[in-house]
Design an enzyme around this catalytic site. Structure first.
Site, PDB file in Angstrom:
ATOM      1  N   ASN A 133      22.737  32.701  81.753  1.00  0.00           N
ATOM      2  CA  ASN A 133      23.644  33.864  81.719  1.00  0.00           C
ATOM      3  C   ASN A 133      24.613  33.859  80.538  1.00  0.00           C
ATOM      4  O   ASN A 133      24.978  34.924  80.045  1.00  0.00           O
ATOM      5  CB  ASN A 133      24.397  33.981  83.054  1.00  0.00           C
ATOM      6  CG  ASN A 133      25.177  32.740  83.407  1.00  0.00           C
ATOM      7  OD1 ASN A 133      24.970  31.674  82.832  1.00  0.00           O
ATOM      8  ND2 ASN A 133      26.083  32.878  84.348  1.00  0.00           N
ATOM      9  N   GLY A 170      26.557  26.999  91.290  1.00  0.00           N
ATOM     10  CA  GLY A 170      26.672  28.385  91.766  1.00  0.00           C
ATOM     11  C   GLY A 170      27.862  28.631  92.678  1.00  0.00           C
ATOM     12  O   GLY A 170      28.665  27.738  92.935  1.00  0.00           O
ATOM     13  N   GLU A 215      28.274  22.208  86.790  1.00  0.00           N
ATOM     14  CA  GLU A 215      28.823  23.564  86.929  1.00  0.00           C
ATOM     15  C   GLU A 215      27.779  24.391  87.650  1.00  0.00           C
ATOM     16  O   GLU A 215      26.778  24.794  87.050  1.00  0.00           O
ATOM     17  CB  GLU A 215      29.105  24.157  85.540  1.00  0.00           C
ATOM     18  CG  GLU A 215      30.256  23.512  84.810  1.00  0.00           C
ATOM     19  CD  GLU A 215      31.606  23.847  85.413  1.00  0.00           C
ATOM     20  OE1 GLU A 215      31.665  24.684  86.338  1.00  0.00           O
ATOM     21  OE2 GLU A 215      32.603  23.267  84.975  1.00  0.00           O
ATOM     22  N   GLU A 267      35.178  21.688  83.204  1.00  0.00           N
ATOM     23  CA  GLU A 267      35.000  21.976  81.787  1.00  0.00           C
ATOM     24  C   GLU A 267      36.294  22.587  81.263  1.00  0.00           C
ATOM     25  O   GLU A 267      37.165  23.017  82.028  1.00  0.00           O
ATOM     26  CB  GLU A 267      33.823  22.944  81.580  1.00  0.00           C
ATOM     27  CG  GLU A 267      32.498  22.290  81.950  1.00  0.00           C
ATOM     28  CD  GLU A 267      31.277  22.985  81.385  1.00  0.00           C
ATOM     29  OE1 GLU A 267      31.100  24.193  81.641  1.00  0.00           O
ATOM     30  OE2 GLU A 267      30.472  22.312  80.700  1.00  0.00           O
ATOM     31  N   CYS A 316      28.559  33.068  87.447  1.00  0.00           N
ATOM     32  CA  CYS A 316      28.659  32.085  88.517  1.00  0.00           C
ATOM     33  C   CYS A 316      29.900  32.269  89.387  1.00  0.00           C
ATOM     34  O   CYS A 316      29.861  32.057  90.590  1.00  0.00           O
ATOM     35  CB  CYS A 316      28.663  30.693  87.917  1.00  0.00           C
ATOM     36  SG  CYS A 316      29.933  30.512  86.650  1.00  0.00           S
ATOM     37  N   GLU A 342      24.039  32.985  97.342  1.00  0.00           N
ATOM     38  CA  GLU A 342      24.310  33.494  95.997  1.00  0.00           C
ATOM     39  C   GLU A 342      23.148  34.399  95.572  1.00  0.00           C
ATOM     40  O   GLU A 342      21.996  33.977  95.577  1.00  0.00           O
ATOM     41  CB  GLU A 342      24.439  32.334  95.002  1.00  0.00           C
ATOM     42  CG  GLU A 342      24.815  32.812  93.608  1.00  0.00           C
ATOM     43  CD  GLU A 342      24.850  31.700  92.562  1.00  0.00           C
ATOM     44  OE1 GLU A 342      23.920  30.877  92.530  1.00  0.00           O
ATOM     45  OE2 GLU A 342      25.821  31.678  91.779  1.00  0.00           O
TER      46      GLU A 342
HETATM   47  P1  NAD Z   1      18.656  26.877  87.220  1.00  0.00           P
HETATM   48  O1  NAD Z   1      19.293  25.907  88.126  1.00  0.00           O
HETATM   49  O2  NAD Z   1      17.361  27.462  87.600  1.00  0.00           O
HETATM   50  O3  NAD Z   1      18.419  26.196  85.777  1.00  0.00           O
HETATM   51  C1  NAD Z   1      19.479  25.653  85.024  1.00  0.00           C
HETATM   52  C2  NAD Z   1      18.915  24.722  83.970  1.00  0.00           C
HETATM   53  O4  NAD Z   1      18.421  23.538  84.588  1.00  0.00           O
HETATM   54  C3  NAD Z   1      17.760  25.291  83.159  1.00  0.00           C
HETATM   55  O5  NAD Z   1      17.922  24.921  81.811  1.00  0.00           O
HETATM   56  C4  NAD Z   1      16.560  24.613  83.774  1.00  0.00           C
HETATM   57  O6  NAD Z   1      15.462  24.497  82.880  1.00  0.00           O
HETATM   58  C5  NAD Z   1      17.123  23.249  84.100  1.00  0.00           C
HETATM   59  N1  NAD Z   1      16.418  22.507  85.145  1.00  0.00           N
HETATM   60  C6  NAD Z   1      15.738  22.992  86.216  1.00  0.00           C
HETATM   61  N2  NAD Z   1      15.240  21.968  86.965  1.00  0.00           N
HETATM   62  C7  NAD Z   1      15.649  20.820  86.368  1.00  0.00           C
HETATM   63  C8  NAD Z   1      15.481  19.438  86.666  1.00  0.00           C
HETATM   64  N3  NAD Z   1      14.811  19.035  87.740  1.00  0.00           N
HETATM   65  N4  NAD Z   1      16.037  18.530  85.830  1.00  0.00           N
HETATM   66  C9  NAD Z   1      16.738  18.919  84.755  1.00  0.00           C
HETATM   67  N5  NAD Z   1      16.925  20.220  84.414  1.00  0.00           N
HETATM   68  C10 NAD Z   1      16.395  21.158  85.217  1.00  0.00           C
HETATM   69  O7  NAD Z   1      19.782  27.977  86.943  1.00  0.00           O
HETATM   70  P2  NAD Z   1      19.621  29.391  86.214  1.00  0.00           P
HETATM   71  O8  NAD Z   1      18.784  30.258  87.092  1.00  0.00           O
HETATM   72  O9  NAD Z   1      19.227  29.163  84.805  1.00  0.00           O
HETATM   73  O10 NAD Z   1      21.137  29.895  86.210  1.00  0.00           O
HETATM   74  C11 NAD Z   1      21.722  30.527  87.296  1.00  0.00           C
HETATM   75  C12 NAD Z   1      22.552  29.550  88.097  1.00  0.00           C
HETATM   76  O11 NAD Z   1      23.500  28.899  87.269  1.00  0.00           O
HETATM   77  C13 NAD Z   1      23.365  30.252  89.185  1.00  0.00           C
HETATM   78  O12 NAD Z   1      23.317  29.519  90.370  1.00  0.00           O
HETATM   79  C14 NAD Z   1      24.768  30.252  88.613  1.00  0.00           C
HETATM   80  O13 NAD Z   1      25.782  30.347  89.568  1.00  0.00           O
HETATM   81  C15 NAD Z   1      24.795  28.969  87.857  1.00  0.00           C
HETATM   82  N6  NAD Z   1      25.845  28.981  86.830  1.00  0.00           N
HETATM   83  C16 NAD Z   1      26.967  28.224  87.013  1.00  0.00           C
HETATM   84  C17 NAD Z   1      28.000  28.253  86.075  1.00  0.00           C
HETATM   85  C18 NAD Z   1      29.255  27.443  86.253  1.00  0.00           C
HETATM   86  O14 NAD Z   1      29.970  27.239  85.285  1.00  0.00           O
HETATM   87  N7  NAD Z   1      29.584  26.976  87.439  1.00  0.00           N
HETATM   88  C19 NAD Z   1      27.870  29.050  84.939  1.00  0.00           C
HETATM   89  C20 NAD Z   1      26.710  29.801  84.774  1.00  0.00           C
HETATM   90  C21 NAD Z   1      25.695  29.756  85.735  1.00  0.00           C
END
Ligand code: NAD
Length: 484
Positions: free
Chosen positions: A153, A252, A250, A458, A284, A381
């Site tokens: 995002n 969801g 960081e 962060e 998020c 979420e």
């Molecule tokens: P996701 O969890 O599907 O993927 C995040 C990252 O992790 C990607 O780069 C993915 O390739 C990697 N990944 C997946 N499986 C892995 C593994 N087993 N080992 C290592 N890396 C792995 O998330 P998304 O769909 O890309 O993003 C949306 C999510 O991110 C939402 O839940 C959102 O709330 C969260 N988010 C949190 C923040 C925050 O600061 N708290 C900010 C932005 C997004």
């Protein structure tokens, strides 16, 4: 604009390709067209990136803080100068409107480089006086090689929010962007080199989860910082624990916005809009459970409906457009399914809910009223433009229900009652609380989650603690006394 990068990866100061890696097509969410084709990192690429980061770390850490900070501050300047081009690229990568990317992405990344660049020269240890003239001094030292893993995002912001504190403390980084939005991090890597960062200090490798997992499992890695979903966070945290690596998570959220009868209606509606529909709901810290006190509910829903008439959905590169598509067809499908569930479980659809008949992964800004705490849309979420409006009677009830979630990223209260605002903020189980606003994340303030929403913080001076460790040096000023 040229959206195809020179190569998939950026390692040791250079663009690097290995076509043996799985193909990653980058799709423009507004048209569904492929705008770049990359390759996932092979084991050889992962090894090359970690070797580069490991090789560069000692010399980078040996530079003075002022010298490291100068590099980061130059990177901030370059990012600001190129904000237009970086924002256009971010819009291609994510589908978010240029109206947003031009003020929230490269600019926020630049803020991080400027802020942490400014802190770099001020990082110190302590002097601790002891009995008999002995003393201890502490040295703040880098952790080593850090791995950053990003969500889709805020690709530029996430890369910079992780790189800036890591590099400030003398660490080097291998960053893996989300496979859905892999383009911008490569620009961040180029800019750091241009700003004077030594080769290998910041490296980018592409790939799906398996590439992230292989990075975490490597013994050269000292720390992992993930931005992603809770299920991924659990996996990454467990994998990092196996090697006792430091972590920042960081994750969801399902954050509450609590609007009392005495709130400024216009501000409350603005907060709910920002906290649900910015970035088409893909934020998020969004306040997706909007608790509205019964006395203001009708006025709130009426005004919200009027304000939704001002949505301009369309070409996200058009600066007048204020609502873009979802990042991918897959994410849109997830959101569509939640909307169906909301209807089936008895929530009242008061706005949107439809998928516009046009190209791109659009979905209308959607509002459900009469939502109850047990409904799926109020518990999980969604990560899309779906606002749930829930009614409440009094403060104690609102706080209890706001906290009745496994997440704890953000929470906000809208009221003119000063003491109530602070009471609510003290009572919220969330990492970031807002009074009469929602979703701001300035680099000066800590940002992160409680409960399942994360570990660590962060931004702000606190992030320094998550990217460095203290070494204790005991200095004896007297003869050593031994029992025999
Ligand atoms: P996701 O969890 O599907 O993927 C995040 C990252 O992790 C990607 O780069 C993915 O390739 C990697 N990944 C997946 N499986 C892995 C593994 N087993 N080992 C290592 N890396 C792995 O998330 P998304 O769909 O890309 O993003 C949306 C999510 O991110 C939402 O839940 C959102 O709330 C969260 N988010 C949190 C923040 C925050 O600061 N708290 C900010 C932005 C997004």
């Amino acid at each position: 604009m040229q959206t195809q990068p020179k190569a998939s990866h950026f390692i040791d100061g250079q663009h690097v390709e290995d076509t043996a890696g799985e193909v990653i097509d980058v799709i423009y969410p507004y048209t569904g067209e492929v705008i770049a084709t990359l390759h996932s990192a092979t084991p050889a690429i992962v090894d090359m990136a970690l070797a580069a980061a490991k090789g560069a770390q000692a010399a980078w850490a040996a530079m003075t803080g002022v010298e490291r900070g100068r590099v980061l501050r130059r990177a901030a300047d370059i990012m600001r100068e190129r904000n237009h081009d970086l924002s256009v690229l971010e819009t291609y990568d994510t589908g978010k409107p240029y109206q947003e990317t031009s003020v929230a992405d490269a600019t926020s990344g630049a803020d991080a480089f400027e802020y942490f660049g400014g802190l770099a020269g001020a990082l110190t240890g302590e002097h601790i006086p002891l009995a008999g003239g002995d003393f201890v001094y502490t040295r703040r030292e880098a952790l080593g090689v850090c791995v950053g893993i990003g969500a889709w995002n805020y690709p530029t912001q996430i890369a910079c929010w992780k790189a800036a504190p890591a590099l400030t403390c003398g660490n080097t980084m291998v960053f893996k962007p989300s496979e859905t939005t892999p383009l911008s991090a490569l620009k961040v890597a180029e800019i750091l080199i241009e700003a004077g960062a030594p080769k290998g200090v910041f490296n980018v490798v592409q790939g799906l989860g398996a590439v992230g997992a292989s990075l975490i499992g490597d013994p050269r890695v000292a720390k992992v910082s993930l931005t992603g979903s809770v299920p991924t966070g659990k996996k990454v945290y467990a994998a990092a624990a196996a090697g006792l690596r430091h972590v920042t998570m960081e994750l969801g959220g399902k954050s509450p916005i609590v609007i009392f009868d005495d709130a400024d209606l216009e501000c409350a509606v603005s907060g709910a809009i920002l906290g649900n529909f910015y970035s088409s709901g893909q934020v998020c810290s969004n306040g997706t459970r909007v608790f509205v006190q019964k006395g203001i509910k009708d006025a709130f829903l009426k005004r919200l409906g009027e304000r939704l008439q001002n949505v301009i959905m369309g070409d996200p590169q058009d600066p007048d457009v204020n609502f873009g598509p979802m990042v991918s067809a897959a994410q849109r499908k997830i959101v569509q399914d939640y909307i169906k569930k909301g209807v089936v479980e008895g929530a009242r659809l008061v706005a949107g809910g439809q998928t516009p008949d046009r190209d791109g992964f659009f979905i209308e800004p959607t509002v459900f009223a009469d939502v109850t705490d047990d409904m799926t849309i109020a518990r999980e979420e969604i990560f899309g433009p779906v606002m749930c409006v829930l009614d409440f009677e009094d403060e104690a009830e609102a706080l209890k229900r706001a906290n009745a979630t496994e997440f704890g990223l953000a929470a906000s209260v809208f009221t003119k009652d000063l003491t109530r605002a602070h009471r609510m903020s003290a009572g919220f189980e969330a990492g970031t609380c807002y009074i009469n606003t929602h979703n701001l994340a300035p680099v000066e303030a800590p940002f992160g989650g409680s409960k399942l929403s994360g570990v660590g913080r962060e931004n702000s001076k606190l992030a320094i603690n998550h990217y460095s460790e203290m070494k204790t040096v005991y200095v004896a000023m007297n003869d050593v006394e031994a029992p025999f």
